[in-house]
Design a protein around this motif. Sequence first.
Motif: not given
Length: 440
Positions: A183-188
Motif C-alpha cells: 500500500f506504499g505506507v509512508t508513516a507507521l
Amino acid sequence: MSSWNDPPGGFHPASVPDYLPRGRLAEIQLQRLQAVVTRAHGRVEIFRRRMEERGLTPAHVRGLEDLARLPFTVKADLRDTYPFGLFASPMEDIVRLHASSGTTGKPIVVAYTKADLDVWTEVMVRTFAACGLHRGDVIQNAYGYGLFTGGLGAHYGAEALGATVIPISGGNTERQLMVMQDFGVTALCCTPSYFLHLLERAREMKIDFSRLRAGVFGAEPWSEAMRQRIQAESGIKAYDIYGLSEIIGPGVGIECAHQTGLHLFEDHFYPEIVDPTSGEVLPEGAEGELVLTTLSKQAMPMIRYRTRDVTALFAEPCACGRTMRRMRRIGRRADDMFIIRGVNVFPSQVETALLQVEGTLPHYQIVLTREKGLDRMEVKVEVTREVFSDKIRALESLHRKLEDALEHVLGLRVQVTLVEPRSLARSEGKAKRLTDLRNV
Ligand code: DLL
C-alpha cells in the motif's frame, strides 16, 4: 486559506495554536483553567470536597500560579470511584469510553463528550503535522483499536489530517509487512518495541518498505540510544509521541523535526513538574514528576493529575518556531525503580548500557530473583546472528563488554546471559521488560 493539513509550501504557521505568542497562550490557559476548575468543583464530588478542605473555591484561581494551591488527583482516585465517579457530564453527553489497566484487577475508565473527541482529534492532527505528515501520506495505524486509546486516537487525527489511514490495529506481523509494502505506507504508528520486531521480520522476509519515512512511536519508554539504533537501521525518522488515557490518550506531546524534546499541547494540557515525594512544585528545568491539568476536558476534567512519569520542562524557543514548551523524553516512571543490593536501578539505564555495545539486538529482559535472601539481577540479551555464529572467544568478549557497560552505568556488577536471536518474547503492544520474582 491554508491550514495545518496542507502539504508543506501551503503551510501557514500562524493559523496553528502551536505557534501562539506566549503571552496570548497564557491568557487562554488562565481562562480555560478557571472554567475547568469551576466545572470540576460544581460536578465532581471528590474534587469539591478536597477544595473545601483547603478552604478554596474556584474564585481563588486568579492567576496560573494559583494552580499550585489546588489538590492533586492520583490514579487511586480513578480506582476508588470506579467506574464513573469522576465524570463531570451526564451519561447522555458521553459519546465514548476507553479503559486502561489499573493498579488492581479493575481497569480505570475514561470518558469523552463530542467536544472532547474534537479536542483529541485536533491535538492528533497537530501531532502528525509536527512529524511532517500531511494530506497525501499513507499512515498505517498499528496501535491497538479497542479500549486502548492508541488506535482510535491516532485514527481520527490521521483522518482529519487528510491522510490515508490504514486501521490495521496491532498484531499479525506478516500482514502488517505485506500491507506496508503493497500500500506504499509512508508513516507507521506503533510502540517502538513492536517496530523493532517488524524491522526484524522484514529483513528475514526480504520486505522492502522504502517509502516509509516516519514512525510515530510511543506508549512506552524508549531511550535516545534506541531511537538512534532504529533510525540507523530503518532509514526512517522516529518521533516520540506521549500521552496517557487519564488525560486524553495519545496527543499530549510530540517531537518536531528537531527531536529535541516533546512539545506539549499546552493550550489543552497544562504541565507542572513536582518533587515525586513531597509534591512540591519544582523550578523550570528540574527533573521531577509530570503533573497535568486538562484545560478543556468536559466529561472527565483532571486537575493536577500525578502521571508518575519523570521528566523536565524547558521553555527555550525551539528552532521549529513552536512556542509550546518542551519536555525531555520520559526515560522512566517514578515507580519503576527497583533496588538491588542497595543500588537504585531504572530499566532505562539497562537499555542505555546495552545499546552502547555492538553485536547485541535491542531485545532484552531483566529478571530479578532472590536466593537465600540475596537479590540477583540477570539481564538476558539477544545477540546478532553474526555474533551468534562466531567463535566462542567473540561471545566471551561481548559478554564481558556488556557486563562492563552495565557496571559503568549502574554502578553494580550484574549477570548477563547472551541468548539466541529471536528467543525472547516480542510484544505487539507495550513491551514488558522486567520480571520481578523476588517475592513469589
Ligand atoms: O499509552 C497512550 C498512548 C498511545 C501514547 C499511543 C502514545 C501512543 P496509557 O495506556 O494510559 O496510554 O499509558 C500511559 O504510558 O503514563 C507513560 O508511563 C507511558 N507512555 C506513553 N507514551 C510514552 C512515551 C497510552 N512516549 C503511560 N515515552 C504513560 C515514555 C510513555 N512513556
